[in-house]
Each structure stands twice: as C-alpha cells, then as structure tokens.
Design an enzyme around this catalytic site. Sequence first.
Site, mmCIF file in Angstrom:
data_model
loop_
_atom_site.group_PDB
_atom_site.id
_atom_site.type_symbol
_atom_site.label_atom_id
_atom_site.label_comp_id
_atom_site.label_asym_id
_atom_site.label_seq_id
_atom_site.Cartn_x
_atom_site.Cartn_y
_atom_site.Cartn_z
ATOM 1 N N ARG A 108 -4.128 10.586 -8.628
ATOM 2 C CA ARG A 108 -4.928 9.755 -7.726
ATOM 3 C C ARG A 108 -5.637 8.743 -8.596
ATOM 4 N NH1 ARG A 108 -8.767 11.568 -2.790
ATOM 5 N NH2 ARG A 108 -6.681 11.587 -1.896
ATOM 6 N N HIS A 135 -0.982 5.682 0.409
ATOM 7 C CA HIS A 135 -1.279 7.118 0.440
ATOM 8 C C HIS A 135 -0.103 7.826 1.126
ATOM 9 C CE1 HIS A 135 -3.456 10.688 0.032
ATOM 10 N NE2 HIS A 135 -4.405 10.542 0.939
ATOM 11 N N GLN A 138 -0.252 11.587 2.509
ATOM 12 C CA GLN A 138 -0.965 11.730 3.774
ATOM 13 C C GLN A 138 -0.041 11.411 4.943
ATOM 14 O OE1 GLN A 138 -4.255 12.752 4.520
ATOM 15 N NE2 GLN A 138 -3.391 12.749 6.575
ATOM 16 N N ASP A 228 -9.280 5.086 9.984
ATOM 17 C CA ASP A 228 -9.664 5.469 8.624
ATOM 18 C C ASP A 228 -11.048 4.875 8.370
ATOM 19 O OD1 ASP A 228 -9.661 6.275 5.942
ATOM 20 O OD2 ASP A 228 -8.301 4.691 5.265
ATOM 21 N N CYS A 267 -7.046 10.419 8.644
ATOM 22 C CA CYS A 267 -6.634 11.085 7.407
ATOM 23 C C CYS A 267 -7.730 11.982 6.842
ATOM 24 C CB CYS A 267 -6.235 10.028 6.373
ATOM 25 S SG CYS A 267 -7.507 8.775 6.111
ATOM 26 N N ARG A 295 -0.755 18.624 5.204
ATOM 27 C CA ARG A 295 -0.628 18.134 3.829
ATOM 28 C C ARG A 295 0.080 19.192 2.978
ATOM 29 N NH1 ARG A 295 -4.081 14.120 1.929
ATOM 30 N NH2 ARG A 295 -2.819 14.336 0.045
HETATM 31 N N1 NVA Z 1 -8.877 4.674 2.749
HETATM 32 C C1 NVA Z 1 -9.459 5.911 2.281
HETATM 33 C C2 NVA Z 1 -8.490 7.028 2.437
HETATM 34 C C3 NVA Z 1 -9.019 8.391 2.015
HETATM 35 C C4 NVA Z 1 -8.017 9.487 2.188
HETATM 36 C C5 NVA Z 1 -9.890 5.738 0.835
HETATM 37 O O1 NVA Z 1 -9.122 5.171 0.044
HETATM 38 O O2 NVA Z 1 -11.002 6.155 0.484
HETATM 39 N N1 CP Z 2 -6.939 12.628 3.189
HETATM 40 C C1 CP Z 2 -7.184 12.829 1.873
HETATM 41 O O1 CP Z 2 -6.422 12.413 0.993
HETATM 42 O O2 CP Z 2 -8.311 13.541 1.633
HETATM 43 P P1 CP Z 2 -9.026 13.708 0.188
HETATM 44 O O3 CP Z 2 -9.498 12.350 -0.206
HETATM 45 O O4 CP Z 2 -10.128 14.679 0.435
HETATM 46 O O5 CP Z 2 -7.997 14.226 -0.776
#
Ligand code: NVA
Ligand code: CP
Length: 308
Positions: A108, A135, A138, A228, A267, A295
């Site tokens: 990540r 992502h 997800q 989101d 998500c 997931r």
């Molecule tokens: N758009 C959000 C998704 C989190 C799963 C982020 O990048 O924080």
């Molecule tokens: N949806 C998702 O990726 O959650 P986290 O950011 O908690 O991993």
Amino acid sequence: MIAPVVSLKGRDFIDLADLDRRQLRQLLDLAHEIKAGKWSKRPLQGRHIAMLFQKPSHRTRVSFEVGIARLGGSTTTLTENDVQLGVRETISDAAKVLDRYVDGVVARLRSHDDLVALARASEKPVINGLTDRSHPCQVLADLLTLEEVAGSLAGQRVVYIGDGNNMATSLIEASALTDITLTVVSPAGYEPPSAVIERARSIDSGTHTVTLTNEITNLDNATAIYTDVWTSMGQERDQESRRRAFMHYQVNQAVMDRAPGAIFMHCLPAHRGEEVTDEVIDGSRSVVFQQAENRLYAQMALMAQLFS
Ligand code: NVA
Ligand code: CP
C-alpha cells in the site's frame, strides 16, 4: 477453438486492467468456491509474503494476513517507519533485498508510480493494496458482493457518487471487464482523469463507456449506489475545501429514495455524516460489511492464482 485462459502465476497484480475478462471471471469463480468451503488448497505452504504499508489500513492488512495464513503462508508486515521506501534506500534496492527473503509483496504505497517501480524491480509477484490511483483488491471484493446479492453482474447499474480517484479508477476498469453499466458522479474538478477512461476503453476494444457527470441524476434504475470518503488518506490538509466541494454529494436517505432498487456500497472506512449518513450505512440496503468480508475471499483467490 477457444484459447485457454492465460495463467496469472508469477504475475503482478497492479490494476484490474491487467486482467482480461476470462481471467477476472475465473478469479471470481474461485473466490465464490473458497467462500462456500468447496476449495481448501494451501498454495502458500512454506511461502512468506511481505506487506508494506505507507498508509494506515484495517481491512487490507487483516484480510491479507488471515488469507495468507489460511493458504498456508506466513507474513511480515512493515509499516511506514520500517522500510521508508525511497528514504533509507531506493525503491529498487528495497525490492531486490525483499526478493531474497520473500515470495511476494503486498504494498500500500502513496504513489502509484512507486508501486509500478517496486513491481518492475521485483522478480516476485507484487499486489496493489491501494495507491493514490487505484484499489483493485477492493473492487474484486465488490464484484463478488454484487454477484452474491444480484446473482449476476450482467444488468447491474452502479452509480458511484464521489471523488474520481482510486475507487473510481478500479470501478471504471471493472465495468470495462464486465457487463456492469457504471455512472461516476463527481463535483467539478474531482472527475476521474481522462487517462483512466482511455485505459478502460483500450481493454474493451474501444467500446467501453462510462457515464461521467457532475449531477446526481437518473438514479431510478440504479442497482447499487457506491460512495467513498471525500478526503482520502494523505489529503487531510484539504479537508475543508473538500467538504465544501462535496457537500451536495452526500448519499443520504433522500438519494437512496430516488434509487428504490439499489443496494448501498462503500469500501470503508466511512466518514459518517460526510459522504454517507448513519441511516443509509446502517440501513437494510447497506452491504458494506459483506464487501469487507469478501476482501478475504477475493484476495485468497487472487493469491491462489498468482502463487499456485
Ligand atoms: N479513497 C480512500 C479509499 C480507502 C479504502 C483512500 O484512499 O483513503
Ligand atoms: N477498504 C480498505 O482498503 O480498508 P483499509 O484502508 O482499512 O485497508
């Protein structure tokens, strides 16, 4: 003669657009089988996966750790202070070192370009655990959820209301690989980049269409409303301007009432009271915890295919 499906073994998983329709289909079928308890192999037996996190995570970290254990493997999870990609050493050096220890990497990273650089430098499979641009893990879980709820992706009309960033990218790519009809509703200035639309078109022989709009319209035949956060991880400094830009894009009961046949998807994590109200996310049409649960199965299927 129909060509056999090209194996994902040993490949990276950076974006859904890296798959073709049949690979995605096979992956979802396997995920359903795993969830139903009809598949119990341990392709990660004796294998070790490193997980690199430059941003916080709950679902991604736990679902990968549990999924890897269930497939027979083990993990080392490294957070921001541990590896310091590009700070303590170059991305390429870090990748080459990890290659000597582990069999694959879940990452990540803040920057999608850094993820691509890591994958290029690594000889082992690299899986995208979220970047600023996409992502895909997800959305694999989201497709699984849509199939569980509706029986099929064909005929699904998903309306995504929110920022045109990472979730929008992966939903757009998913719609190009399936029979989902997608509308992306974003405030002006927050639309998905044109390169994302072009790439989706390129994977579907130039025929893929996604409707982009700044107005919340035509919800009556939506089968899913997806949203989101307005402020993604790393954008906290812009929180106030984002709140102003997105204030008319909240998914509340009035919006759901305009889409009587739609489920609600997110998500997670949710910023309750911003992009969604408690009433909607806790309501009977919300499938957000089913998405989170899936997931695990989507990623187990993915890893089974990359590491078998
Ligand atoms: N758009 C959000 C998704 C989190 C799963 C982020 O990048 O924080
Ligand atoms: N949806 C998702 O990726 O959650 P986290 O950011 O908690 O991993």
